[in-house]
Design an enzyme around this catalytic site. Structure first.
Site, PDB file in Angstrom:
ATOM      1  CE1 TYR A 272      -3.337  -2.704  -0.082  1.00 13.37           C
ATOM      2  CE2 TYR A 272      -4.374  -1.796   1.850  1.00 13.37           C
ATOM      3  CZ  TYR A 272      -4.094  -2.508   0.737  1.00 13.37           C
ATOM      4  OH  TYR A 272      -4.688  -3.796   0.887  1.00 13.37           O
TER       5      TYR A 272
ATOM      6  CE  LYS B 183       0.981 -17.593  -2.941  1.00 17.77           C
ATOM      7  NZ  LYS B 183       0.106 -18.806  -2.807  1.00 17.77           N
TER       8      LYS B 183
ATOM      9  CG  ASP C  67      -2.011 -20.001  -0.484  1.00 17.80           C
ATOM     10  OD1 ASP C  67      -2.205 -19.859   0.114  1.00 17.80           O
ATOM     11  OD2 ASP C  67      -1.651 -20.908  -1.629  1.00 17.80           O
TER      12      ASP C  67
ATOM     13  CG  ASP D  98      -7.003  -4.467   3.561  1.00 21.11           C
ATOM     14  OD1 ASP D  98      -8.502  -4.121   4.120  1.00 21.11           O
ATOM     15  OD2 ASP D  98      -7.296  -3.464   2.142  1.00 21.11           O
TER      16      ASP D  98
ATOM     17  CG  ASP E   7     -13.003  -6.843   5.766  1.00 20.14           C
ATOM     18  OD1 ASP E   7     -12.603  -6.540   7.548  1.00 20.14           O
ATOM     19  OD2 ASP E   7     -13.333  -5.924   4.941  1.00 20.14           O
TER      20      ASP E   7
END
Ligand code: NAD
Length: 364
Positions: free
Chosen positions: A141, A191, A223, A247, A251
């Site tokens: 970001y 990852k 994943d 992020d 959620d």
């Protein structure tokens, strides 16, 4: 203990829910003999109205003096078409930057009384009690180069994921220390089978583990983590991850808890000389202008944010546990606001706040 807390009620339902959170905080301080010093400040739309800025200098100064900041919510419909720099939400970025909070914590607890509100089967969600620690100020970001250039088939978008050893270490330390105070299990998410930043992340977190021999560290690919969070959320205690993965997965975690009015959050920075972690505590929900001023807002996310403050900034685990048990007792009583399937007439915001205070006394 000395507790220096800044309260920023903000806009919409912010003042209503923070009033109840403060009621609980005052009660805890009195009951356990802590010296609570409360100050109040302006942030968001209310600050624009009174000072012309969503994040006045006075608020920044007060936040730097406080050990912890409790925030309600910001945002008013009248500013919806204002340019970004003049919107109430700009105040959020301002306070996060001023405090230098680099670790975002989302505790996810599946309360028994709310199991039916989760879209997942009860036996999967029941017993879930985890914290997602998201790196908040680095990664893709913020990395450069970034942007969109060229045209036609060659038009291209670029973002860059960058992490330094220091950035990884400081957020991992927050996670290790949290795990140490809980069930002593840390899951680091990356990852590393594809990304070099993730390979560095995994190596740095593994090296740090030597300093926390009492904490069991596991690594998991993002994943697989996304899958495990909904297949078997009970297996997790504390999870730490880069900004982008956090992020998304926070959620996913939020769905486990059932309702937006239930979700607290904490953003943590360095330690003060007093030993307290600098922290910004706020409900995940917004200012809910559709129900503001009507006594309908659920204050439990704001009250849960007080529990998080007691635990993370001040290390007061007994007091935090008492607040969390009181929240659970109120949920089980069915005397809750309209968003949570109340038994009979929905309770008002104030009634729920008072019920938590009463439950602290009867459960502690
Ligand atoms: P919102 O979270 O304010 O509301 C979404 C829905 O959930 C609404 O129907 C609302 O009534 C309900 N809701 C939210 N909190 C509730 C609570 N405690 N009790 C009962 N019901 C609750 O999101 P939105 O409508 O997208 O945004 C409204 C404003 O809030 C916007 O200006 C937005 O920018 C701002 N916002 C601020 C923050 C923050 O301060 N951290 C976060 C998200 C949105």
């Amino acid at each position: 203990m000395q507790l220096n807390v800044l309260v920023l009620p903000g806009d919409g339902i912010g003042p209503e829910v923070t009033a109840e959170a403060v009621r609980v905080l005052k009660h805890v301080a009195a009951r356990w003999g802590h010296n609570l010093r409360l100050t109040e400040g302006l942030l968001g739309g209310v600050a624009i109205h009174q000072t012309g800025s969503p994040f006045p200098e006075e608020t920044a100064a007060r936040a730097l003096e406080a050990d912890a900041t409790l925030l309600g919510a910001v945002g008013l419909p009248e500013f919806d078409s204002a340019p970004p720099a003049q919107r109430p939400e700009r105040g959020l970025l301002g306070i996060r930057k001023t405090l230098g909070v680099y670790a975002n914590l989302r505790p996810v607890r599946a309360y028994k009384a709310l199991l039916d509100s989760s879209p997942l089967k009860n036996d999967i969600v029941d017993g879930t009690d985890l914290i997602i620690v998201r790196e908040l100020t680095g990664g893709i970001y913020y990395g450069t180069p970034r942007g969109i250039s060229g045209s036609g088939p060659e038009e291209r978008g670029v973002n860059t994921e960058v992490y330094t050893r220091a950035e990884i270490e400081r957020v991992a330390r927050v996670a290790f220390e949290l795990a140490r105070r809980r069930r002593k299990k840390l899951t680091s998410v990356d990852k590393s089978n594809v990304l070099e930043t993730s390979q560095l992340w995994r190596r740095v977190v593994s090296e740090l583990a030597a300093e926390y021999p009492d904490v069991t560290l596991e690594h998991i690919l993002v994943d697989n983590c996304a899958m495990q969070l909904i297949l078997n959320p009970r297996r997790f205690d504390v999870l730490v991850m880069p900004n982008l993965f956090g992020d998304i997965l926070s959620d996913e975690g939020a769905v486990l808890a059932g309702s937006i009015g239930m979700l607290p959050s904490a953003s943590i920075g360095d330690r003060r000389p007093s030993g307290a972690w600098v922290g910004l505590y706020e409900p995940v929900h917004g200012s809910a202008p559709d129900i503001a001023g009507q006594g309908k807002a659920n204050p439990l996310a704001a009250i849960g944010s007080v529990a998080a403050m007691l635990e993370y900034s001040f290390g007061l685990t007994e007091e935090a546990g008492a607040v969390n048990r009181a929240i659970e007792a109120v949920l089980e009583s069915g005397r809750v606001t309209a968003d949570l399937k109340p038994r009979g007439r929905p309770a008002t915001t104030v009634e729920v706040g008072q019920a938590v205070v009463d439950a602290i006394d009867s459960k502690s």
